[in-house]
Design a protein around this motif. Structure first.
Motif, PDB file in Angstrom:
ATOM      1  N   GLY A   1      62.333 -12.364  58.503  1.00  0.00           N
ATOM      2  CA  GLY A   1      62.807 -11.158  59.170  1.00  0.00           C
ATOM      3  C   GLY A   1      61.840 -10.721  60.241  1.00  0.00           C
ATOM      4  N   ASN A   2      62.344  -9.919  61.165  1.00  0.00           N
ATOM      5  CA  ASN A   2      61.509  -9.392  62.234  1.00  0.00           C
ATOM      6  C   ASN A   2      60.483  -8.417  61.668  1.00  0.00           C
TER       7      ASN A   2
ATOM      8  N   ALA B   1      61.063  -5.534  58.887  1.00  0.00           N
ATOM      9  CA  ALA B   1      62.208  -5.837  58.019  1.00  0.00           C
ATOM     10  C   ALA B   1      61.875  -5.665  56.543  1.00  0.00           C
TER      11      ALA B   1
ATOM     12  N   ARG C   1      67.822  -7.918  56.488  1.00  0.00           N
ATOM     13  CA  ARG C   1      68.416  -6.929  57.402  1.00  0.00           C
ATOM     14  C   ARG C   1      68.336  -5.572  56.704  1.00  0.00           C
ATOM     15  N   ARG C   2      67.381  -4.771  57.115  1.00  0.00           N
ATOM     16  CA  ARG C   2      67.157  -3.478  56.467  1.00  0.00           C
ATOM     17  C   ARG C   2      67.456  -2.343  57.431  1.00  0.00           C
ATOM     18  N   GLY C   3      68.095  -1.299  56.931  1.00  0.00           N
ATOM     19  CA  GLY C   3      68.394  -0.129  57.750  1.00  0.00           C
ATOM     20  C   GLY C   3      68.853   1.018  56.882  1.00  0.00           C
TER      21      GLY C   3
ATOM     22  N   THR D   1      73.149 -19.365  62.596  1.00  0.00           N
ATOM     23  CA  THR D   1      72.434 -18.126  62.280  1.00  0.00           C
ATOM     24  C   THR D   1      71.218 -18.418  61.404  1.00  0.00           C
TER      25      THR D   1
ATOM     26  N   GLY E   1      67.279 -17.696  62.299  1.00  0.00           N
ATOM     27  CA  GLY E   1      66.440 -16.913  61.402  1.00  0.00           C
ATOM     28  C   GLY E   1      65.153 -17.627  61.049  1.00  0.00           C
TER      29      GLY E   1
ATOM     30  N   THR F   1      72.075 -13.754  54.268  1.00  0.00           N
ATOM     31  CA  THR F   1      71.558 -12.512  54.828  1.00  0.00           C
ATOM     32  C   THR F   1      71.507 -11.479  53.719  1.00  0.00           C
TER      33      THR F   1
ATOM     34  N   THR G   1      71.231  -7.717  53.146  1.00  0.00           N
ATOM     35  CA  THR G   1      71.348  -6.400  53.767  1.00  0.00           C
ATOM     36  C   THR G   1      71.001  -5.342  52.733  1.00  0.00           C
TER      37      THR G   1
END
Length: 206
Positions: free
Chosen positions: A42-43, A46, A137-139, A153, A157, A188, A190
């Motif tokens: 992850g970036n 993340a 993918r965190r938010g 994808t 990654g 992924t 999330t």
């Protein structure tokens, strides 16, 4: 003085990447479960380090929180530096990392404050097969879920932030990536809450 540990860690990492024998260095945390590696990609931001430490507390073997090397056989080996926990994660990891609150505070060259911890279940492994890859993918307010991803994808990654010797991907490195994508489970992940991410990963690695 308060930047010395982060500068030293950076220098050690640079030496490993300059002098080590490997095909590709992934910007990925690594844990081990059932003799197979679980990679978290992850970036920055993340949550790789935070999630890795929480999973180590939950019984996964800690291998690396930042960089994982792939050899020409497609096996992975992590670089087991002490985990650098940024200040925003301190409240989240209080129940997972005993002694975190008492650890000294250092400052990175970018100004962020960090504490270094030696994780639970630290394992110095020989090269291991990559069993699964989780693209983080965190938010805020995201519904927690694990979803399989397509090969393109998955490749993006794995290559995000990756480093190759001589700054150029070799044919062997491409073969290694193809081998991993053909055999490993790639999803992924999330999530919003750390507890949800831990539960999801535990659910597929029992």
């Amino acid at each position: 003085f308060d930047e010395l540990p982060t500068v030293l860690k950076g220098q050690l990492l640079a030496e490993v990447l300059d002098q080590g024998t490997y095909e590709l260095a992934l910007h990925a945390a690594a844990l081990v479960k059932g003799e197979r590696l679980v990679l978290l990609c992850g970036n920055p931001g993340a949550g790789k380090t935070t999630l890795t430490l929480a999973l180590a507390h939950a019984g996964f073997g800690f291998v690396s929180d930042d960089v994982t090397l792939l050899n020409s056989s497609g096996l992975g080996i992590g670089l087991p530096f002490a985990a650098a926990v940024k200040s925003g994660a301190w409240p989240l990891l209080g129940k997972y990392c005993s002694g975190l609150d008492a650890a000294p505070i250092f400052r990175r060259p970018d100004g962020k404050r960090v504490r270094y911890v030696v994780p639970e279940n630290l394992i110095l492994t020989s090269p291991q097969t990559v069993g699964s890859v989780m693209l983080l993918r965190r938010g805020r307010n995201l519904r927690p879920c694990l979803e399989p991803v397509d090969p393109a994808t998955a490749l993006r990654g794995l290559l995000s932030g990756a480093f190759a010797p001589d700054r150029e991907l070799s044919n062997t490195a491409f073969d290694v990536l193809a081998r991993i994508l053909g055999s490993a489970t790639v999803c992924t992940l999330t999530y919003s809450r750390l507890e949800d991410a831990v539960e999801l990963i535990q659910g597929v690695h029992r």
